[in-house]
Design a protein around this motif. Structure first.
Motif, short mmCIF file in Angstrom:
data_model
loop_
_atom_site.label_atom_id
_atom_site.label_comp_id
_atom_site.label_asym_id
_atom_site.label_seq_id
_atom_site.Cartn_x
_atom_site.Cartn_y
_atom_site.Cartn_z
N GLU A 2 0.85 -1.19 0.00
CA GLU A 2 0.00 0.00 0.00
C GLU A 2 0.88 1.24 0.00
OE1 GLU A 2 -3.31 2.17 2.85
OE2 GLU A 2 -2.64 0.15 3.28
N GLN A 3 0.63 2.15 -0.94
CA GLN A 3 1.35 3.41 -0.99
C GLN A 3 0.40 4.52 -0.60
OE1 GLN A 3 3.15 4.01 -4.78
NE2 GLN A 3 4.30 2.12 -4.75
N GLN A 4 0.89 5.45 0.17
CA GLN A 4 0.05 6.55 0.61
C GLN A 4 0.78 7.86 0.42
OE1 GLN A 4 -1.21 5.94 4.65
NE2 GLN A 4 -2.23 4.01 4.20
N ASP A 5 0.05 8.88 -0.03
CA ASP A 5 0.55 10.24 -0.03
C ASP A 5 -0.16 10.93 1.12
OD1 ASP A 5 1.11 12.89 -0.39
OD2 ASP A 5 1.05 12.79 -2.57
N ALA A 6 0.53 11.06 2.25
CA ALA A 6 -0.11 11.53 3.47
C ALA A 6 -0.16 13.05 3.55
CB ALA A 6 0.62 10.97 4.69
N GLY A 7 0.03 13.72 2.44
CA GLY A 7 -0.09 15.17 2.47
C GLY A 7 1.02 15.84 1.70
N ARG A 8 0.89 15.91 0.39
CA ARG A 8 1.89 16.56 -0.43
C ARG A 8 1.30 17.83 -1.01
NH1 ARG A 8 3.77 13.50 -5.66
NH2 ARG A 8 3.75 11.82 -4.12
N ASP A 9 1.97 18.96 -0.83
CA ASP A 9 1.52 20.24 -1.37
C ASP A 9 2.14 20.42 -2.75
OD1 ASP A 9 0.86 22.81 -2.03
OD2 ASP A 9 1.46 23.70 -0.10
N THR A 10 1.36 20.17 -3.79
CA THR A 10 1.89 20.23 -5.15
C THR A 10 2.12 21.66 -5.62
OG1 THR A 10 -0.37 20.12 -6.00
CG2 THR A 10 0.82 18.04 -5.81
N SER A 11 1.69 22.66 -4.83
CA SER A 11 1.91 24.05 -5.20
C SER A 11 3.32 24.52 -4.86
CB SER A 11 0.88 24.95 -4.50
OG SER A 11 1.14 25.00 -3.09
N LEU A 12 4.07 23.74 -4.09
CA LEU A 12 5.40 24.15 -3.68
C LEU A 12 6.34 24.15 -4.87
CD1 LEU A 12 5.65 22.16 -0.34
CD2 LEU A 12 5.41 24.63 -0.58
N ARG A 13 7.26 25.08 -4.89
CA ARG A 13 8.23 25.19 -5.95
C ARG A 13 9.63 25.03 -5.38
NH1 ARG A 13 4.40 24.18 -8.11
NH2 ARG A 13 3.23 25.25 -9.75
N ILE A 14 10.49 24.40 -6.13
CA ILE A 14 11.85 24.17 -5.69
C ILE A 14 12.64 25.46 -5.79
CG2 ILE A 14 13.98 22.90 -6.18
CD1 ILE A 14 12.18 20.67 -7.34
N ASP A 15 13.28 25.87 -4.69
CA ASP A 15 14.12 27.06 -4.65
C ASP A 15 15.53 26.66 -5.05
OD1 ASP A 15 15.55 29.33 -4.17
OD2 ASP A 15 14.98 29.53 -2.05
N THR A 16 15.90 26.99 -6.28
CA THR A 16 17.23 26.63 -6.77
C THR A 16 18.25 27.73 -6.55
OG1 THR A 16 16.72 27.45 -9.00
CG2 THR A 16 16.23 25.12 -8.53
N GLY A 17 17.85 28.79 -5.86
CA GLY A 17 18.78 29.89 -5.61
C GLY A 17 19.48 29.80 -4.27
N LYS A 18 19.09 28.82 -3.46
CA LYS A 18 19.67 28.66 -2.12
C LYS A 18 19.93 27.19 -1.88
CE LYS A 18 18.53 29.31 2.79
NZ LYS A 18 17.51 29.78 3.75
N PRO A 19 21.09 26.83 -1.31
CA PRO A 19 21.34 25.41 -1.03
C PRO A 19 20.35 24.85 -0.03
CG PRO A 19 23.10 26.80 -0.12
CD PRO A 19 22.20 27.69 -0.89
N HIS A 20 20.08 23.56 -0.14
CA HIS A 20 19.17 22.89 0.79
C HIS A 20 19.89 21.66 1.35
CE1 HIS A 20 15.81 20.59 2.41
NE2 HIS A 20 15.11 21.72 2.37
N GLU A 40 27.90 23.84 -5.38
CA GLU A 40 28.88 24.89 -5.10
C GLU A 40 29.28 24.91 -3.63
OE1 GLU A 40 29.37 29.77 -5.32
OE2 GLU A 40 27.55 28.81 -6.09
N LEU A 41 28.28 24.91 -2.74
CA LEU A 41 28.59 24.90 -1.31
C LEU A 41 29.21 23.56 -0.92
CD1 LEU A 41 28.63 26.16 1.44
CD2 LEU A 41 26.19 25.60 1.73
N GLY A 42 28.72 22.48 -1.50
CA GLY A 42 29.30 21.17 -1.21
C GLY A 42 30.77 21.13 -1.56
#
Length: 273
Positions: A2-20, A40-42
């Protein structure tokens, strides 16, 4: 399975300007799911301390051993906060190899993580794997969504691997751990790893912290006393608080290249009585 998506916000956007941290960890482990800002930081960090990728793998190996140990003691539910980008084997694969019916909820705040949900949610037919998109500070959201998969009246293993050093005291690190611990039933476990300055020269630890902060990330390497505070009210299992490489090394294979390398992390597993 069984696979579950327990709450994914598909409106979120990846911030590629700051390391994560999740994407940097992926880069340290040799993954491809990161961006130039993470690399770069790595590279700056590895240029200063070339053993960092080995240290990252040593931390990951502790997670494997601790998960295997807890599953071997009958725990069938896992909540992994600060999941990061899937890396083989992931926590659910380790747990379900011991207990095919294990139920696992992953949680992360980086939108790149659910992009890999196909890999993250693939497990055994008997088990359940779910994903929650949430910030570690939002414990109410994490717990509410995790309850769709986990029964908090039964033991849960709470996994906080290489997460808390990115959250300072002033940002509520201890408080968020307490809220998560309070939700756990007796017989549950807290599994944690955390960078520390105790194993390296003060100047080196300060330089690493400065590099992270220059990249816009919090880095709070806690000493042993401050790390131990996260486990207040719990019963540490043997061998207690130790370096990552010293926690039951017999339960897993050594990381290639780890000879004469200090992980730089404190780890511990503790039981809620």
């Amino acid at each position: 399975m069984e696979q579950q998506d327990a709450g994914r916000d598909t409106s979120l956007r990846i911030d590629t300007g700051k390391p994560h941290p999740a994407r940097m960890y992926d880069w340290f482990l040799g993954g491809k799911d990161n961006y130039p800002v993470d690399e770069e930081l790595g590279r700056r960090l590895v240029g200063f301390a070339p053993v960092i990728p080995v240290m990252a793998r040593m931390n990951r190996a502790f997670m494997h051993r601790a998960t295997r140990w807890v599953a071997g003691r009958g725990v069938r539910q896992f909540l992994d906060v600060g999941t990061g980008i899937p890396t083989e084997p992931n926590l659910h694969q380790v747990a379900q190899k011991v207990a095919p019916d294990a139920r696992v909820v992953y949680c992360d705040n980086d939108p790149i993580v659910p992009a890999h949900a196909g890999a993250l949610l693939r497990g055994t037919p008997e088990g359940v794997v779910a994903y929650v998109q949430a910030d570690a500070h939002d414990t109410a959201c994490i717990l509410e969504r995790a309850r769709g998969t986990l029964d908090f009246d039964r033991p849960v293993a709470l996994s906080l691997i290489a997460l808390l050093h990115f959250i300072g005291d002033e940002d509520g690190a201890y408080e968020l751990v307490e809220r998560l611990k309070d939700a756990l039933a007796p017989g549950s476990y807290l599994i944690m790893s955390h960078l520390t300055p105790d194993f390296h020269p003060e100047e080196a630890s300060r330089k690493v912290s400065d590099l992270y902060r220059a990249g816009g990330l919090t880095m709070d390497m806690r000493n042993r006393e401050r790390f131990a505070r996260f486990f207040e009210g719990l019963e540490p299992v043997e061998p207690g608080i130790v370096a990552a490489e010293d926690w039951h090394p017999e339960l897993g294979e050594p990381v290639p290249g780890q000879e004469n390398v200090l992980s730089g992390s404190y780890v511990a597993v503790a039981r809620k009585g």
